[in-house]
Design an enzyme around this catalytic site. Sequence first.
Site, PDB file in Angstrom:
ATOM      1  N   HIS A 270     -16.378  -6.482  -6.888  1.00 44.12           N
ATOM      2  CA  HIS A 270     -17.342  -5.467  -6.436  1.00 44.12           C
ATOM      3  C   HIS A 270     -17.990  -5.948  -5.133  1.00 44.12           C
ATOM      4  O   HIS A 270     -17.272  -6.179  -4.165  1.00 44.12           O
ATOM      5  CB  HIS A 270     -18.347  -5.230  -7.578  1.00 44.12           C
ATOM      6  N   HIS A 309      -9.340   0.685  -4.369  1.00 40.03           N
ATOM      7  CA  HIS A 309     -10.597   1.280  -4.826  1.00 40.03           C
ATOM      8  C   HIS A 309     -10.318   2.144  -6.042  1.00 40.03           C
ATOM      9  O   HIS A 309      -9.275   2.796  -6.134  1.00 40.03           O
ATOM     10  CB  HIS A 309     -11.210   2.150  -3.719  1.00 40.03           C
ATOM     11  N   ASP A 365     -15.390  -3.250   2.076  1.00 40.35           N
ATOM     12  CA  ASP A 365     -15.581  -4.697   2.230  1.00 40.35           C
ATOM     13  C   ASP A 365     -14.597  -5.350   3.175  1.00 40.35           C
ATOM     14  O   ASP A 365     -14.733  -6.539   3.484  1.00 40.35           O
ATOM     15  CB  ASP A 365     -15.479  -5.363   0.849  1.00 40.35           C
TER      16      ASP A 365
HETATM   17  C1  SDX Z   1     -16.606  -2.060  -3.928  1.00 39.25           C
HETATM   18  O1  SDX Z   1     -16.772   1.595  -7.217  1.00 39.25           O
HETATM   19  C2  SDX Z   1     -17.259   1.560  -6.061  1.00 39.25           C
HETATM   20  O2  SDX Z   1     -17.613   2.568  -5.468  1.00 39.25           O
HETATM   21  C3  SDX Z   1     -17.377   0.171  -5.448  1.00 39.25           C
HETATM   22  C4  SDX Z   1     -17.811   0.148  -3.983  1.00 39.25           C
HETATM   23  C5  SDX Z   1     -19.236   0.605  -3.807  1.00 39.25           C
HETATM   24  O3  SDX Z   1     -19.575   1.041  -2.695  1.00 39.25           O
HETATM   25  O4  SDX Z   1     -20.040   0.429  -4.752  1.00 39.25           O
HETATM   26  O5  SDX Z   1     -16.949   0.954  -3.191  1.00 39.25           O
HETATM   27  C6  SDX Z   1     -17.773  -1.292  -3.431  1.00 39.25           C
HETATM   28  O6  SDX Z   1     -16.710  -2.715  -4.929  1.00 39.25           O
HETATM   29  C7  SDX Z   1     -15.304  -1.929  -3.180  1.00 39.25           C
HETATM   30  C8  SDX Z   1     -14.145  -2.732  -3.873  1.00 39.25           C
HETATM   31  C9  SDX Z   1     -14.269  -4.198  -3.443  1.00 39.25           C
HETATM   32  N1  SDX Z   1     -13.302  -5.006  -4.219  1.00 39.25           N
HETATM   33  C10 SDX Z   1     -12.215  -5.528  -3.640  1.00 39.25           C
HETATM   34  O7  SDX Z   1     -11.868  -5.327  -2.468  1.00 39.25           O
HETATM   35  C11 SDX Z   1     -11.405  -6.437  -4.568  1.00 39.25           C
HETATM   36  C12 SDX Z   1      -9.925  -6.117  -4.444  1.00 39.25           C
HETATM   37  N2  SDX Z   1      -9.700  -4.775  -5.036  1.00 39.25           N
HETATM   38  C13 SDX Z   1      -9.277  -4.695  -6.390  1.00 39.25           C
HETATM   39  O8  SDX Z   1      -9.666  -5.701  -7.239  1.00 39.25           O
HETATM   40  C14 SDX Z   1      -9.239  -3.283  -6.948  1.00 39.25           C
HETATM   41  O9  SDX Z   1      -8.645  -2.496  -6.004  1.00 39.25           O
HETATM   42  C15 SDX Z   1     -10.541  -2.637  -7.398  1.00 39.25           C
HETATM   43  C16 SDX Z   1     -11.277  -3.491  -8.350  1.00 39.25           C
HETATM   44  C17 SDX Z   1     -11.399  -2.325  -6.221  1.00 39.25           C
HETATM   45  C18 SDX Z   1     -10.175  -1.327  -8.087  1.00 39.25           C
HETATM   46  O10 SDX Z   1      -9.438  -1.673  -9.202  1.00 39.25           O
HETATM   47  P1  SDX Z   1      -8.877  -0.575 -10.220  1.00 39.25           P
HETATM   48  O11 SDX Z   1      -9.301   0.784  -9.842  1.00 39.25           O
HETATM   49  O12 SDX Z   1      -9.210  -1.037 -11.598  1.00 39.25           O
HETATM   50  O13 SDX Z   1      -7.351  -0.601  -9.962  1.00 39.25           O
HETATM   51  P2  SDX Z   1      -6.350  -1.572 -10.698  1.00 39.25           P
HETATM   52  O14 SDX Z   1      -6.886  -2.972 -10.707  1.00 39.25           O
HETATM   53  O15 SDX Z   1      -5.972  -0.945 -11.984  1.00 39.25           O
HETATM   54  O16 SDX Z   1      -5.114  -1.557  -9.678  1.00 39.25           O
HETATM   55  C19 SDX Z   1      -4.070  -0.593  -9.779  1.00 39.25           C
HETATM   56  C20 SDX Z   1      -2.846  -1.315  -9.246  1.00 39.25           C
HETATM   57  C21 SDX Z   1      -2.550  -2.611 -10.007  1.00 39.25           C
HETATM   58  O17 SDX Z   1      -1.143  -2.868  -9.819  1.00 39.25           O
HETATM   59  P3  SDX Z   1      -0.121  -2.533 -11.077  1.00 39.25           P
HETATM   60  O18 SDX Z   1      -0.712  -3.167 -12.318  1.00 39.25           O
HETATM   61  O19 SDX Z   1      -0.102  -1.030 -11.151  1.00 39.25           O
HETATM   62  O20 SDX Z   1       1.175  -3.135 -10.679  1.00 39.25           O
HETATM   63  O21 SDX Z   1      -3.077  -1.725  -7.879  1.00 39.25           O
HETATM   64  C22 SDX Z   1      -3.055  -3.150  -7.821  1.00 39.25           C
HETATM   65  C23 SDX Z   1      -3.267  -3.662  -9.230  1.00 39.25           C
HETATM   66  O22 SDX Z   1      -2.688  -4.956  -9.362  1.00 39.25           O
HETATM   67  N3  SDX Z   1      -4.162  -3.542  -6.942  1.00 39.25           N
HETATM   68  C24 SDX Z   1      -4.106  -4.509  -6.044  1.00 39.25           C
HETATM   69  C25 SDX Z   1      -5.345  -4.516  -5.419  1.00 39.25           C
HETATM   70  N4  SDX Z   1      -6.131  -3.575  -5.952  1.00 39.25           N
HETATM   71  C26 SDX Z   1      -5.381  -2.972  -6.907  1.00 39.25           C
HETATM   72  N5  SDX Z   1      -3.098  -5.366  -5.713  1.00 39.25           N
HETATM   73  C27 SDX Z   1      -3.378  -6.240  -4.741  1.00 39.25           C
HETATM   74  N6  SDX Z   1      -4.556  -6.308  -4.067  1.00 39.25           N
HETATM   75  C28 SDX Z   1      -5.563  -5.469  -4.394  1.00 39.25           C
HETATM   76  N7  SDX Z   1      -6.715  -5.540  -3.745  1.00 39.25           N
END
Ligand code: SDX
Length: 455
Positions: A270, A309, A365
Site C-alpha cells: 500500500h 492496482h 507510487d
Molecule cells: C496504493 O487501493 C488503493 O486505492 C491504493 C492506493 C491509494 O491511493 O490508496 O492507490 C495506493 O496502495 C497503490 C498500490 C501500491 N502498491 C504497489 O505498487 C505494490 C505492487 N503492486 C501489487 O502488489 C498489486 O498490484 C496490488 C497490491 C497493488 C494490487 O494487488 P491485487 O489487486 O490483489 O492483484 P493481485 O495481487 O491479485 O495480482 C493479479 C496478478 C497476479 O498474477 P497471477 O497470480 O494472476 O499470475 O497480477 C500480478 C499478480 O502476481 N501482479 C503483479 C504485480 N501486481 C500484480 N506482478 C508483478 N508486479 C506487480 N506489481
Amino acid sequence: MTEQVSTLTVTDNRTGRTYEIPIENGAIRANTLRSIKLDESDFGLLTYDPAFTNTASCRSAITFIDGDAGILRYRGFPITELADKSSFLEVAYLLLAGELPTASELAVWESEITHHTLVHESIKKFIDGFYHDAHPMGILLSSVGALSTFYPDAKEISDPGLRRLQIVRLIAKITTLAAFSYRHSIGLPYVYPDNDLSYAGNFLNMMWKATELKYEPDPILEHALDVLFILHADHEQNCSTNAMRAVGSSQADPFSAAAAAISALYGPLHGGANEQVLRMLTEIGSVENIPAFIEQVKSGKKKLMGFGHRVYKNYDPRARVIRQIADEVFKVTGTNPLLDLALELERVALEDEYFIKRKLYPNVDFYTGIIYQAMGFPVEMFPVLFAVGRMPGWLAQWEEGLLDPEQKIARPRQLYVGHEERPYTPIEDRSPDFVGASDSIAALAAQAAPARPRR
Ligand code: SDX
C-alpha cells in the site's frame, strides 16, 4: 444518481425454491441471501469475498474511480483539474464539506489549520524515546495515537463541533509530527511551525530549516509538494481507509482511527510501495539489468513495485500528473538519474505480455519516490508524505461512515474450516508426535532471523 431497482431471480437447486433478489445501484444486499435456506433451522447463505475484491462496504459520495477508464474524481471534480487549479487545503475542505469553499470560507479554514500545527511539548519527549534509526512511519503512527491522550474531547464523536476540531487538529498536526520524526532521526532540533507559510511551505520549513532566522521554501518545490498532497488526498475504499472506517465504526476517537489507518498504509503493498520502488530501482542499478529483473518478476520471484492496482486496470491518472511534476521539480533540483531507469522499466513492462495480460500499469507510487528523493527526502519518509496527503480523505471517510444511518460497528462473518468439537487432551495423554503450540512456536523461532543487534 437515480436508483435503478430491478431484481435477480435465483433458484436454489438444493430445494428447487426460487427467490427474487432486488438489485440496487448495481449491487445486491448480502443480507437478502440469508433467506436462501435448506430449512428453517438453516442460517442461510453468506457471501464469501476474501480481501473484499467484489464487496461494497459502504455508500460514499466522496471519491469516484473508474478503474478501466482511469478516471479519478473528488466530489465530482476530475483530479487533473484539482491538481492544476486547486490547493491542498482547498481540496481537503472539498473532501470534507462536499463543496469547494468560498473565498471567506477558505480563509477561515486555512487560518484554523495554520493555528493548530503546534503539538503539546510532551510529544517531543515521546518522540525522543525512539531509537535514532526508528522508521518515521513507526514514530508517526505512534505519535498520532498518542495525541488522543491529549484531547479527551476527541471521544465525543457525535458532537459536530468537536468532530471538526479534531479534524482540524489532525490535518494540522500530522505535518508537525511527520517533520519531528525526521528531525529526530537525524539528531537535529525540532523546528516549530511558521504561521507565515503555506501548508506545504511550513512542512518544508519544519523539515529543512537550519540556522537561518526564517526558512524560505522554494516556490516551485512548495507548489510541487502541494500538488502531490492533492493527488494523495483520497482514493475511496483503499486498505487504509477501510481501516479508518472499521476502527471508527466502534466509535473510537479519530486519532486512534488515524493511527490504524497509518499502520495499514505502512505496508509495502500500500503506501509503503513508494519506498520500495526506490529500493527496487536502486537494486536494478542500470538499464542493462532491466531484462533480468523483469524475468524475475515474471517468474514470481519479485514484484514490480509501483505497478498494478486493485481498481485501476489502466494508467493511474495520478501517475500521469506526477510524471509532469517530476519535470517541474527537476528544473530546481537537477534530474534524478533513477528517472531514466524508471522510464525504461515502464517502457519495457508496458510492452511485455505478462503485464499487458494482467493490466498492470504504473500506479501513484511509481514516480513519487523519484521526486521525493530529488527534493531531499530520505526514502523512509516517502510513506510518511503519503500519510500527510491522505489525512483529509481518511477523515472525510471516517465522518461519512459515522453519519451514515446504515452503518454500525464493522463485524464481518467467517466460513469456519476448523476442528469439530473434541474433548480436552490431558497433558500426560498427549503423544510425542502431538504437534502442540510449543512445537509450532519453537519451529517458528528457529526459522526467525537472528534479532538485529541494537546500536
Ligand atoms: C496504493 O487501493 C488503493 O486505492 C491504493 C492506493 C491509494 O491511493 O490508496 O492507490 C495506493 O496502495 C497503490 C498500490 C501500491 N502498491 C504497489 O505498487 C505494490 C505492487 N503492486 C501489487 O502488489 C498489486 O498490484 C496490488 C497490491 C497493488 C494490487 O494487488 P491485487 O489487486 O490483489 O492483484 P493481485 O495481487 O491479485 O495480482 C493479479 C496478478 C497476479 O498474477 P497471477 O497470480 O494472476 O499470475 O497480477 C500480478 C499478480 O502476481 N501482479 C503483479 C504485480 N501486481 C500484480 N506482478 C508483478 N508486479 C506487480 N506489481
